[in-house]
Design a protein around this motif. Structure first.
Motif, PDB file in Angstrom:
ATOM      1  N   VAL A  87       9.830  51.255   6.035  1.00  0.00           N
ATOM      2  CA  VAL A  87       8.664  51.102   6.911  1.00  0.00           C
ATOM      3  C   VAL A  87       9.080  51.205   8.366  1.00  0.00           C
ATOM      4  O   VAL A  87       8.445  51.911   9.172  1.00  0.00           O
ATOM      5  CB  VAL A  87       7.953  49.759   6.636  1.00  0.00           C
ATOM      6  CG1 VAL A  87       6.880  49.504   7.693  1.00  0.00           C
ATOM      7  CG2 VAL A  87       7.322  49.762   5.253  1.00  0.00           C
ATOM      8  N   LEU A 117       7.892  54.157  11.060  1.00  0.00           N
ATOM      9  CA  LEU A 117       7.200  53.789  12.300  1.00  0.00           C
ATOM     10  C   LEU A 117       7.962  54.281  13.520  1.00  0.00           C
ATOM     11  O   LEU A 117       7.362  54.748  14.503  1.00  0.00           O
ATOM     12  CB  LEU A 117       7.012  52.275  12.364  1.00  0.00           C
ATOM     13  CG  LEU A 117       6.014  51.675  11.364  1.00  0.00           C
ATOM     14  CD1 LEU A 117       6.015  50.155  11.453  1.00  0.00           C
ATOM     15  CD2 LEU A 117       4.609  52.219  11.601  1.00  0.00           C
ATOM     16  N   ALA A 162       3.620  52.269   6.135  1.00  0.00           N
ATOM     17  CA  ALA A 162       3.845  52.698   7.516  1.00  0.00           C
ATOM     18  C   ALA A 162       2.658  53.484   8.054  1.00  0.00           C
ATOM     19  O   ALA A 162       2.337  53.401   9.242  1.00  0.00           O
ATOM     20  CB  ALA A 162       5.113  53.545   7.599  1.00  0.00           C
TER      21      ALA A 162
END
Length: 237
Positions: free
Chosen positions: A26, A30, A118
């Protein structure tokens, strides 16, 4: 000195993977999205649609409007699904080393869930203030809009998992989107969910019809893990 350096490395190495493979993936997705300003600017233009929608919804809250509130809830669900589809398309299919992901010791299901998470985090951050305010002012409309946004977001994310087309991230600026099958499925499901959200916001039981239709469409286009792997192998040839 060498022994001391190895101890320091041993202590600091696990820090990057705090929370496990899911959290690490994640964070990676990002960071990659935040670094690619050119690609994200193309996607986030759709976010501008949220501003007038939020203004209309909050301005008409409490007015008992028969069209503005249900229509705004439906439009909000549609735009939420659209933004989620674009972000999921990037996180799922934009991969410079798909072979490494496929051969990693982490189960592919965890990697996929992390990529979807994400993609969903920016959508949730954008919608949360609008939806919370709407729930306070108009509980029924706010709950219907929240359910519609959540359903559209998850549905469009799953479609991008089922019909993923991995490519290098640098190539995505020249690509318009995923396959035409997934694009049509996304639009059809978004329309059904938006219709269900609008009808639910109006307090009509007819909302069950488009909601069930959206579920049937998802079942019709769903792919198993084996089918996804087969499609990826065929695309790589």
């Amino acid at each position: 000195a060498g022994a001391e350096a190895s101890v320091v490395k041993a202590r600091t190495a696990p820090v990057a993977f705090t929370g496990g493979a899911f959290a690490a993936t994640v964070r990676k997705e990002l960071r990659l999205m935040s670094r690619d300003a050119a690609l994200m600017s193309q996607v986030m233009l759709r976010v501008l649609y949220l501003l007038p929608l939020a203004f209309i919804l909050l301005r008409n809250a409490g007015s008992q409007s028969l069209l503005a509130l249900p229509g705004g809830a439906a439009a909000l669900a549609f735009v939420a699904g659209q933004v989620a589809a674009s972000l999921a398309w990037i996180t799922v299919s934009a991969e410079d080393a798909p072979d490494l992901i496929a051969g990693a010791p982490t189960p592919i299901a965890i990697a996929r869930r992390a990529k979807l998470a994400a993609a969903f985090i920016p959508v949730a951050a954008l919608l949360a203030p609008i939806l919370v305010t709407l729930i306070v002012l108009e509980p029924r409309v706010g709950l219907a809009a929240t359910a519609g946004c959540a359903a559209a977001t998850v549905a469009n994310g799953l479609i991008n998992i089922w019909y993923q087309r991995p490519a290098k991230r640098s190539e995505f600026r020249r690509r318009r989107g995923s396959s035409w099958v997934s694009t049509l499925a996304e639009v059809a499901v978004r329309l059904c969910i938006a219709g269900a959200a609008g009808l639910a916001a109006a307090g009509l039981a007819w909302a069950l019809i488009p909601a069930v239709l959206a579920g049937l469409l998802l079942l019709a286009v769903r792919r198993t893990d084996a089918q996804i792997a087969q499609a990826l192998r065929a695309a790589a040839r």
